[in-house]
Design a protein around this motif. Sequence first.
Motif, PDB file in Angstrom:
ATOM      1  N   PRO A 293      11.929  -7.330  -1.806  1.00 37.96           N
ATOM      2  CA  PRO A 293      11.907  -8.727  -2.274  1.00 37.96           C
ATOM      3  C   PRO A 293      12.605  -9.628  -1.264  1.00 37.96           C
ATOM      4  CG  PRO A 293      13.436  -7.423  -3.585  1.00 37.96           C
ATOM      5  CD  PRO A 293      12.764  -6.484  -2.658  1.00 37.96           C
ATOM      6  N   SER A 294      12.033 -10.812  -1.060  1.00 39.38           N
ATOM      7  CA  SER A 294      12.633 -11.746  -0.100  1.00 39.38           C
ATOM      8  C   SER A 294      13.730 -12.548  -0.784  1.00 39.38           C
ATOM      9  CB  SER A 294      11.556 -12.694   0.421  1.00 39.38           C
ATOM     10  OG  SER A 294      12.122 -13.750   1.127  1.00 39.38           O
ATOM     11  N   ARG A 295      14.663 -13.019   0.016  1.00 36.54           N
ATOM     12  CA  ARG A 295      15.699 -13.920  -0.508  1.00 36.54           C
ATOM     13  C   ARG A 295      15.134 -15.323  -0.687  1.00 36.54           C
ATOM     14  NH1 ARG A 295      20.526 -12.089  -2.615  1.00 36.54           N
ATOM     15  NH2 ARG A 295      21.035 -10.126  -1.614  1.00 36.54           N
ATOM     16  N   MET A 296      13.987 -15.562  -0.084  1.00 36.10           N
ATOM     17  CA  MET A 296      13.366 -16.869  -0.231  1.00 36.10           C
ATOM     18  C   MET A 296      12.442 -16.824  -1.446  1.00 36.10           C
ATOM     19  SD  MET A 296      11.113 -18.965   2.515  1.00 36.10           S
ATOM     20  CE  MET A 296      12.366 -18.924   3.773  1.00 36.10           C
ATOM     21  N   LYS A 297      12.774 -17.584  -2.446  1.00 38.29           N
ATOM     22  CA  LYS A 297      12.067 -17.585  -3.722  1.00 38.29           C
ATOM     23  C   LYS A 297      11.901 -16.132  -4.200  1.00 38.29           C
ATOM     24  CE  LYS A 297      10.088 -22.052  -2.936  1.00 38.29           C
ATOM     25  NZ  LYS A 297       8.915 -22.868  -2.719  1.00 38.29           N
ATOM     26  N   ASN A 298      10.681 -15.810  -4.651  1.00 42.19           N
ATOM     27  CA  ASN A 298      10.483 -14.429  -5.103  1.00 42.19           C
ATOM     28  C   ASN A 298       9.404 -13.785  -4.233  1.00 42.19           C
ATOM     29  OD1 ASN A 298      10.705 -12.158  -6.669  1.00 42.19           O
ATOM     30  ND2 ASN A 298       9.239 -12.883  -8.216  1.00 42.19           N
ATOM     31  N   TYR A 299       9.415 -14.091  -2.962  1.00 45.17           N
ATOM     32  CA  TYR A 299       8.378 -13.625  -2.063  1.00 45.17           C
ATOM     33  C   TYR A 299       8.584 -12.156  -1.672  1.00 45.17           C
ATOM     34  CZ  TYR A 299       7.288 -18.608  -1.390  1.00 45.17           C
ATOM     35  OH  TYR A 299       6.933 -19.909  -1.571  1.00 45.17           O
ATOM     36  N   ILE A 300       7.629 -11.657  -0.880  1.00 49.49           N
ATOM     37  CA  ILE A 300       7.675 -10.256  -0.464  1.00 49.49           C
ATOM     38  C   ILE A 300       7.936 -10.193   1.045  1.00 49.49           C
ATOM     39  CG2 ILE A 300       6.345  -8.096  -0.339  1.00 49.49           C
ATOM     40  CD1 ILE A 300       4.577  -9.317  -2.641  1.00 49.49           C
ATOM     41  N   VAL A 301       8.916  -9.407   1.433  1.00 50.23           N
ATOM     42  CA  VAL A 301       9.206  -9.247   2.853  1.00 50.23           C
ATOM     43  C   VAL A 301       8.678  -7.890   3.310  1.00 50.23           C
ATOM     44  CG1 VAL A 301      11.092  -8.649   4.400  1.00 50.23           C
ATOM     45  CG2 VAL A 301      11.150 -10.788   3.198  1.00 50.23           C
ATOM     46  N   VAL A 302       7.939  -7.901   4.406  1.00 44.44           N
ATOM     47  CA  VAL A 302       7.409  -6.646   4.961  1.00 44.44           C
ATOM     48  C   VAL A 302       8.085  -6.411   6.303  1.00 44.44           C
ATOM     49  CG1 VAL A 302       5.328  -5.464   5.778  1.00 44.44           C
ATOM     50  CG2 VAL A 302       5.194  -6.991   3.809  1.00 44.44           C
ATOM     51  N   ARG A 303       8.751  -5.297   6.455  1.00 42.54           N
ATOM     52  CA  ARG A 303       9.375  -4.955   7.732  1.00 42.54           C
ATOM     53  C   ARG A 303       8.707  -3.677   8.250  1.00 42.54           C
ATOM     54  NH1 ARG A 303      10.225  -9.272   8.241  1.00 42.54           N
ATOM     55  NH2 ARG A 303      12.071 -10.476   7.817  1.00 42.54           N
ATOM     56  N   ILE A 304       7.974  -3.818   9.353  1.00 41.43           N
ATOM     57  CA  ILE A 304       7.200  -2.692   9.879  1.00 41.43           C
ATOM     58  C   ILE A 304       8.155  -1.688  10.527  1.00 41.43           C
ATOM     59  CG2 ILE A 304       5.332  -2.024  11.454  1.00 41.43           C
ATOM     60  CD1 ILE A 304       4.427  -5.052  11.191  1.00 41.43           C
ATOM     61  N   LEU A 305       7.972  -0.414  10.208  1.00 45.27           N
ATOM     62  CA  LEU A 305       8.882   0.613  10.751  1.00 45.27           C
ATOM     63  C   LEU A 305       8.537   0.887  12.222  1.00 45.27           C
ATOM     64  CD1 LEU A 305       8.812   3.073   7.716  1.00 45.27           C
ATOM     65  CD2 LEU A 305      10.614   1.461   8.296  1.00 45.27           C
ATOM     66  N   PRO A 306       9.548   1.229  13.018  1.00 45.70           N
ATOM     67  CA  PRO A 306       9.265   1.526  14.433  1.00 45.70           C
ATOM     68  C   PRO A 306       8.679   2.926  14.605  1.00 45.70           C
ATOM     69  CG  PRO A 306      11.602   1.719  13.997  1.00 45.70           C
ATOM     70  CD  PRO A 306      10.977   1.268  12.714  1.00 45.70           C
ATOM     71  N   MET A 307       8.168   3.166  15.802  1.00 44.72           N
ATOM     72  CA  MET A 307       7.533   4.452  16.093  1.00 44.72           C
ATOM     73  C   MET A 307       8.494   5.617  15.877  1.00 44.72           C
ATOM     74  SD  MET A 307       5.568   5.647  19.509  1.00 44.72           S
ATOM     75  CE  MET A 307       6.973   6.192  20.403  1.00 44.72           C
ATOM     76  N   SER A 308       9.769   5.413  16.157  1.00 43.45           N
ATOM     77  CA  SER A 308      10.749   6.510  16.007  1.00 43.45           C
ATOM     78  C   SER A 308      10.834   6.988  14.560  1.00 43.45           C
ATOM     79  CB  SER A 308      12.120   6.057  16.498  1.00 43.45           C
ATOM     80  OG  SER A 308      12.524   4.932  15.769  1.00 43.45           O
ATOM     81  N   GLU A 309      10.431   6.167  13.605  1.00 44.69           N
ATOM     82  CA  GLU A 309      10.512   6.580  12.200  1.00 44.69           C
ATOM     83  C   GLU A 309       9.194   7.122  11.674  1.00 44.69           C
ATOM     84  OE1 GLU A 309      12.627   4.156   9.313  1.00 44.69           O
ATOM     85  OE2 GLU A 309      13.626   3.123  10.972  1.00 44.69           O
ATOM     86  N   THR A 310       8.078   6.576  12.158  1.00 47.94           N
ATOM     87  CA  THR A 310       6.788   7.039  11.632  1.00 47.94           C
ATOM     88  C   THR A 310       6.135   8.085  12.552  1.00 47.94           C
ATOM     89  OG1 THR A 310       5.660   5.229  12.741  1.00 47.94           O
ATOM     90  CG2 THR A 310       6.288   4.856  10.457  1.00 47.94           C
ATOM     91  N   GLY A 311       6.468   8.048  13.829  1.00 50.74           N
ATOM     92  CA  GLY A 311       5.934   9.021  14.769  1.00 50.74           C
ATOM     93  C   GLY A 311       4.597   8.639  15.386  1.00 50.74           C
ATOM     94  N   PHE A 312       4.066   7.451  15.072  1.00 48.36           N
ATOM     95  CA  PHE A 312       2.798   7.046  15.681  1.00 48.36           C
ATOM     96  C   PHE A 312       2.723   5.524  15.790  1.00 48.36           C
ATOM     97  CE2 PHE A 312       0.788   5.633  11.740  1.00 48.36           C
ATOM     98  CZ  PHE A 312       1.522   6.335  10.789  1.00 48.36           C
ATOM     99  N   VAL A 313       1.800   5.102  16.648  1.00 50.20           N
ATOM    100  CA  VAL A 313       1.556   3.668  16.837  1.00 50.20           C
ATOM    101  C   VAL A 313       0.049   3.439  16.804  1.00 50.20           C
ATOM    102  CG1 VAL A 313       1.695   1.756  18.477  1.00 50.20           C
ATOM    103  CG2 VAL A 313       3.604   3.334  18.278  1.00 50.20           C
ATOM    104  N   PHE A 314      -0.401   2.385  16.118  1.00 51.95           N
ATOM    105  CA  PHE A 314      -1.838   2.073  16.190  1.00 51.95           C
ATOM    106  C   PHE A 314      -2.030   0.580  16.317  1.00 51.95           C
ATOM    107  CE2 PHE A 314      -0.770   2.213  11.676  1.00 51.95           C
ATOM    108  CZ  PHE A 314      -1.359   1.075  11.159  1.00 51.95           C
TER     109      PHE A 314
END
Lengths: 307, 189
Positions: free
Chosen positions: A286-307
């Motif tokens: 949840p975002s601190r701005m109103k009730n919006y949704i925050v998306v933070r993309i994980l880096p390659m070191s956490e998912t193991g791939f990039v596309f």
Amino acid sequence: MLEPVMFKGGVYKHDLVLELVEDLGGYVLQRNVTQAEIILLLLIPSDDMATMESLVKELRGELTRAPLAGTEVAVVTPTLAIHHLPHVACDVAEYLRRFGAKSNMIGMARGVGKKIAQINEFEMDLINEHDTAVFLFGNFIDCILGKEKLYRNIEVPVVVAGGPEIPKGDLPYAFEYVSTVGRQAHRSRKASEIASLDKIVAAVGRALDGMRKEIEMDPLTTSPPRVMDAVREQIPDIERSFSPLPIALNLNGCRIKLPYDEYSREVEKVAFDEGVTLGEIARIAPSRMKNYIVVRILPMSETGFVF
Amino acid sequence: MDPLEVVAVEVPGEDYGAEKYREILLDILQDLGLYKSIGRIYIYSDIKRPYFAIYGLFRGSLPPLKVRDMGDVTQVEGGYQIQVEEEQHMDDLLKVLWAKYGREGVDQPDRDILIVATESSPEDLVVTDIEVEFRQDLVDALGRITPEGFRNRRNEMNEEGFFFLASEETIVPKLIDEAKEQIRRMADA
């Protein structure tokens, strides 16, 4: 590599620009229609820039580089009172927008005074959701130095602006200090005042470049514009959002302007052609701005791939 | 050229701030239209303490606003006609005329024309006391000029001028004396 540019021109035949962006594999970040004029913020592959330039010339439009496109900048003032607004804060926020940034103005609840100034956790979290922050202070050296506590714990780079000259070494927690932008009671019109705004834009640009370099060292699993496109395609309700910019891009993700409680599951399920969902490659909160949704993309070191 | 006779700002160790506050002062007085009534202004601020003091001298008292100051008053059939040129105080004018002649005695055929059903000219009626309005605007201006964090304020106003002191700390008599002493020194210089 995608190049951020701003298209300004007539509404007539602007759909040709949109079609070309799609054909070239670029992205439309923002679309503002003002009567018969249109302003588009675009990401275009740099190799195909000449194609776009020739089309824009044909349409008698204007194509300028927008170095801050796809970023969100917080313009922070000690309060929203008449002492700090509208002049300098609005000038800075508006000037940042001209270079493509999405700027949000934030007035602190108790940011005033030399000894009594303070920032709370909510404000800090809200500022941290941006890519960089510009703190606007006043005309006294002593006050500017005393207000360091307001931004000391902010995680994103902070550009501090104030009136007097202060050596950078005196403000160790600021990314950069820009002078001659202190409190004033008139709009910035003189050439020297506009030059000061240019200095802020340049400082913000350097802060963002630093962040981009940091991201490059451990690249994101996918790019924020790609997430934006997928969300637009798979959650049609986003088009009914009243916000002028329903999806605001950040360097490491985006803010989706839909209620978190109702749409977070749908956002998690947004699927990509590579066979993964957004919930698997990003942190959705949840975002601190109103009730919006925050998306933070994980880096390659956490998912193991990039596309 | 400054419209005020004297504008002096002194902030020890903060030359840039002093110069900027001079600009802010002039901008705000201009915005609120207070130039004409203030002759001299002195500002002294000690940011280390911190406090902010403003002392000003008036140019003279303002006479009350009368009906004739607001436009042309001419005799017409059935009464007197007021052709209003200064619309800023229209609401005050209507209130005064209604109170004196009643609503049925005041006709407004156009936005800026009033016809009053009376035998004697209303030109000497007092519409409003501008002095009170000026002082309200002045207090507003002082609050805007002062740095926002200086929330403890003291305002002394008399026929000749005003003294305004703002601080983050509690305002004690010693602080008032010190600020007044500094202002006196500036005025005597």
